[in-house]
Design an enzyme around this catalytic site. Structure first.
Site, PDB file in Angstrom:
ATOM      1  CB  CYS A  97      -1.104  -0.009   1.028  1.00 44.03           C
ATOM      2  SG  CYS A  97      -1.678   1.633   1.338  1.00 44.03           S
ATOM      3  CB  CYS A 126      -1.014   6.258   1.159  1.00 43.82           C
ATOM      4  SG  CYS A 126      -2.293   4.974   0.702  1.00 43.82           S
TER       5      CYS A 126
END
Length: 148
Positions: free
Chosen positions: A48, A50
């Site tokens: 992921c 972010c």
């Protein structure tokens, strides 16, 4: 599962900090047993962008703090499937979260940093949350208390 070539740099970010890798349920159990009388941290690493993009630099900052867990290891969500699922069994009552950081004190979960507490935050803010948790749970034994 992700290509190992794709995630190798993300693994390296943590292993270069001295965070071991747990790739099986047995390795998770061995790590937790070896740290039964100490503080232990399990990081759920993730692709992921972010959230994990904030967590890995935050760990770099936090692990330079004077107070740190005695043992540190990681599982990789989406890659180390068995190890991640087994580690998450030890995170109850928290739901699965990637990335995440769990601190254990004397074999019991003492602190959990979940994705929603990481995502959208600057690495410095996440590092501050981690160092506060290290101070609260990884300080000398006389000062340690298990939450809950």
């Amino acid at each position: 599962m992700y290509s190992e070539l794709m995630i190798a740099p993300m693994r390296q970010e943590l292993t270069s900090l001295g965070i071991g890798e747990l790739r099986s349920a047995e390795q998770v159990d061995t790590f937790l047993a070896a740290n039964q009388d100490r503080t232990a941290m399990i990081v759920v690493n993730s692709v992921c962008g972010c959230a994990a993009g904030s967590l890995r630099p935050a760990l770099t900052m936090a692990l330079h703090h004077r107070v740190r867990p005695d043992g540190a290891a990681s599982v990789f969500a989406g890659q180390d499937l068995e190890a991640t699922a087994h580690a998450r069994e030890h995170f109850a009552p928290f739901p699965p979260s990637s990335p995440a950081v769990a601190l254990f004190l004397r074999g019991r979960l003492a602190f959990m940093l979940e994705r929603h507490q990481i995502q959208g935050r600057h690495p410095e803010d996440v590092a501050q949350a981690l160092t506060a948790a290290f101070d609260a749970h990884c300080a000398p034994a006389a000062n340690r208390e298990i939450a809950g």
